[in-house]
Design an enzyme around this catalytic site. Sequence first.
Site, PDB file in Angstrom:
ATOM      1  CE1 TYR A  48       1.462 -11.816  -1.623  1.00 34.09           C
ATOM      2  CE2 TYR A  48       1.112 -13.854  -2.536  1.00 34.09           C
ATOM      3  CZ  TYR A  48       0.975 -13.152  -1.431  1.00 34.09           C
ATOM      4  OH  TYR A  48       0.266 -13.389  -0.610  1.00 34.09           O
TER       5      TYR A  48
ATOM      6  CE  LYS B 157       3.357 -12.898   0.839  1.00 30.10           C
ATOM      7  NZ  LYS B 157       3.559 -12.338   2.216  1.00 30.10           N
TER       8      LYS B 157
HETATM    9  P1  NAD Z   1      -5.226  -7.987   4.019  1.00 23.48           P
HETATM   10  O1  NAD Z   1      -5.218  -7.236   2.844  1.00 23.48           O
HETATM   11  O2  NAD Z   1      -6.432  -8.236   4.815  1.00 23.48           O
HETATM   12  O3  NAD Z   1      -4.187  -7.582   5.130  1.00 23.48           O
HETATM   13  C1  NAD Z   1      -2.919  -6.969   4.751  1.00 23.48           C
HETATM   14  C2  NAD Z   1      -2.806  -5.838   5.453  1.00 23.48           C
HETATM   15  O4  NAD Z   1      -1.516  -5.142   5.435  1.00 23.48           O
HETATM   16  C3  NAD Z   1      -3.727  -4.733   5.364  1.00 23.48           C
HETATM   17  O5  NAD Z   1      -4.604  -4.340   6.736  1.00 23.48           O
HETATM   18  C4  NAD Z   1      -2.733  -3.306   4.808  1.00 23.48           C
HETATM   19  O6  NAD Z   1      -3.572  -2.258   5.275  1.00 23.48           O
HETATM   20  C5  NAD Z   1      -1.627  -3.626   5.510  1.00 23.48           C
HETATM   21  N1  NAD Z   1      -0.542  -3.053   4.795  1.00 23.48           N
HETATM   22  C6  NAD Z   1      -0.345  -3.069   3.486  1.00 23.48           C
HETATM   23  N2  NAD Z   1       0.909  -2.493   3.233  1.00 23.48           N
HETATM   24  C7  NAD Z   1       1.285  -2.041   4.316  1.00 23.48           C
HETATM   25  C8  NAD Z   1       2.356  -1.268   4.461  1.00 23.48           C
HETATM   26  N3  NAD Z   1       3.253  -0.722   3.727  1.00 23.48           N
HETATM   27  N4  NAD Z   1       2.595  -0.812   6.176  1.00 23.48           N
HETATM   28  C9  NAD Z   1       1.688  -1.459   6.980  1.00 23.48           C
HETATM   29  N5  NAD Z   1       0.683  -2.054   6.780  1.00 23.48           N
HETATM   30  C10 NAD Z   1       0.504  -2.395   5.276  1.00 23.48           C
HETATM   31  O7  NAD Z   1      -4.520  -9.680   3.575  1.00 23.48           O
HETATM   32  P2  NAD Z   1      -4.166 -10.812   4.285  1.00 23.48           P
HETATM   33  O8  NAD Z   1      -4.755 -11.749   3.402  1.00 23.48           O
HETATM   34  O9  NAD Z   1      -4.774 -10.708   5.758  1.00 23.48           O
HETATM   35  O10 NAD Z   1      -2.772 -10.834   4.168  1.00 23.48           O
HETATM   36  C11 NAD Z   1      -1.984 -10.540   5.339  1.00 23.48           C
HETATM   37  C12 NAD Z   1      -0.476 -11.569   4.891  1.00 23.48           C
HETATM   38  O11 NAD Z   1      -0.684 -12.825   4.485  1.00 23.48           O
HETATM   39  C13 NAD Z   1      -0.176 -10.702   3.632  1.00 23.48           C
HETATM   40  O12 NAD Z   1       1.402 -10.599   3.835  1.00 23.48           O
HETATM   41  C14 NAD Z   1      -0.114 -11.576   2.625  1.00 23.48           C
HETATM   42  O13 NAD Z   1       0.555 -11.909   1.467  1.00 23.48           O
HETATM   43  C15 NAD Z   1      -0.156 -13.127   3.141  1.00 23.48           C
HETATM   44  N6  NAD Z   1      -0.949 -14.083   2.670  1.00 23.48           N
HETATM   45  C16 NAD Z   1      -2.218 -14.174   2.693  1.00 23.48           C
HETATM   46  C17 NAD Z   1      -3.044 -15.519   2.252  1.00 23.48           C
HETATM   47  C18 NAD Z   1      -4.301 -15.543   2.390  1.00 23.48           C
HETATM   48  O14 NAD Z   1      -4.965 -16.707   1.743  1.00 23.48           O
HETATM   49  N7  NAD Z   1      -5.044 -14.714   2.916  1.00 23.48           N
HETATM   50  C19 NAD Z   1      -2.228 -16.257   1.483  1.00 23.48           C
HETATM   51  C20 NAD Z   1      -0.849 -16.224   1.484  1.00 23.48           C
HETATM   52  C21 NAD Z   1      -0.206 -15.305   2.066  1.00 23.48           C
END
Ligand code: NAD
Length: 298
Positions: free
Chosen positions: A166, A170
Site C-alpha cells: 500500500y 501511495k
Molecule cells: P472504501 O473501502 O470505503 O472505498 C474504496 C472503494 O473503492 C470501495 O467502494 C471499493 O468497492 C472501490 N474499489 C476497490 N477496488 C476497485 C476497483 N478495482 N475498481 C473500482 N472500484 C474499486 O475506503 P475509503 O477509505 O473510502 O478509501 C478511498 C481511498 O482513500 C482509497 O484509495 C484509500 O486507499 C484512500 N485512503 C483512505 C484513508 C482513510 O483514512 N479512509 C486514508 C488514506 C488513504
Amino acid sequence: MSELRFDGKVAIVTGAGHGLGRSHALELGRRGAKVVVNDLGGALDGSGASTTPAAEVTELIAKEGGEAIADAHDVATPEGAQALVDAAIERFGRVDIVVNNAGILRDKSFGKMSVEEFDAVLAVHVRGSYLVSRAAWPHMKEQGYGRVLMTSSPAGLFGNFGQANYSTAKMGLVGLAKTLGIEGAKNGIKANAIAPIAWTRMTESLLPAEFESKFTPERVTALVTYLVHESCETSGEVFSVGGGRVARVFVAEGPGFRQDDLTPEAVRDNWDAILAETPYLTPTTLGQQAGASMKAML
Ligand code: NAD
C-alpha cells in the site's frame, strides 16, 4: 463569498460506492457536476463485485436533484478504465474531472506478504489511477482543460508497518500527480494528490471510536472539491487532510554537503550536515533540483 459550482462539468469518481469516493461524488453532484459514479462493489481486499454500491450513490445524487450514471467497471484493467471514460463521453459528452479514489487493502508484514498481495494492491491504486487518467487524458488535452486527483496516503508518504504494498502504491501516486502536473500544464490540466484520514470501512477497525464523528469523509471532500474546481490554479502538490485540517506536504531537500573529492570518510564525517533540514529547497521539477546541485558547484 461565491459558492464553488461545477455546472457544465463532468466528473468521474472511482471507488465512489463507499466512504470517501461516495462523499466526493455526492458533493460534486450537489454542486452541479454530472457525475460518473464508478465502483466495482467488492470487499475491502478487492474480492467480489456488485453493481449495488454505485447504483445506490447514483440514485442518491438523482434524489438530490443532480445527474449521475453508475459504472461498475474494474479500474485496474485497461478495458474497464477505457469503458468507464467512454461511458462518461457517451452520456455527457466530455470529461473534466477524474478523482482517482478506488482502493483496496491486503495488509501483511513485509516478510509474510505474497507477490500476489503486493501486485493486487498496486494494480488497483497505481494501475487503476494511471489507466483511468490515461483514458481521460486525450479528452482533457483536446478541450484544453482538466483536473486530476490522486488519492495517496500518509502510509505512503511516511511509511506504515504492514503496508509495504500500500505505501509503495501511495507514494507512486505522488510521482504520478507531480509528472501529470508538469505534462498537463500546457493544456490547462492540473493534477494533485491528497493524503487523507477519514472514518470509512477501510479504517473503522483501526481508528478510535471517537474519530467517527470528527474524521468524516465530508471533511476530506471539502479539499477535493476545491482542488478539482476550475478556480484552483495549484498543480503537482500533495495535501494531508482529515478532521477539518488541511496542510501542504512537500518534498524538500536540505542544504547538503559538497566536496570535490568526496570520499566515504568525508560522508561519514559530515553526516550531520548531510542530515540537516534547513535551509531547505522545495524543487517542483527535476530540473530545479538538478539546477540547485549544479549551482552548489559554481
Ligand atoms: P472504501 O473501502 O470505503 O472505498 C474504496 C472503494 O473503492 C470501495 O467502494 C471499493 O468497492 C472501490 N474499489 C476497490 N477496488 C476497485 C476497483 N478495482 N475498481 C473500482 N472500484 C474499486 O475506503 P475509503 O477509505 O473510502 O478509501 C478511498 C481511498 O482513500 C482509497 O484509495 C484509500 O486507499 C484512500 N485512503 C483512505 C484513508 C482513510 O483514512 N479512509 C486514508 C488514506 C488513504
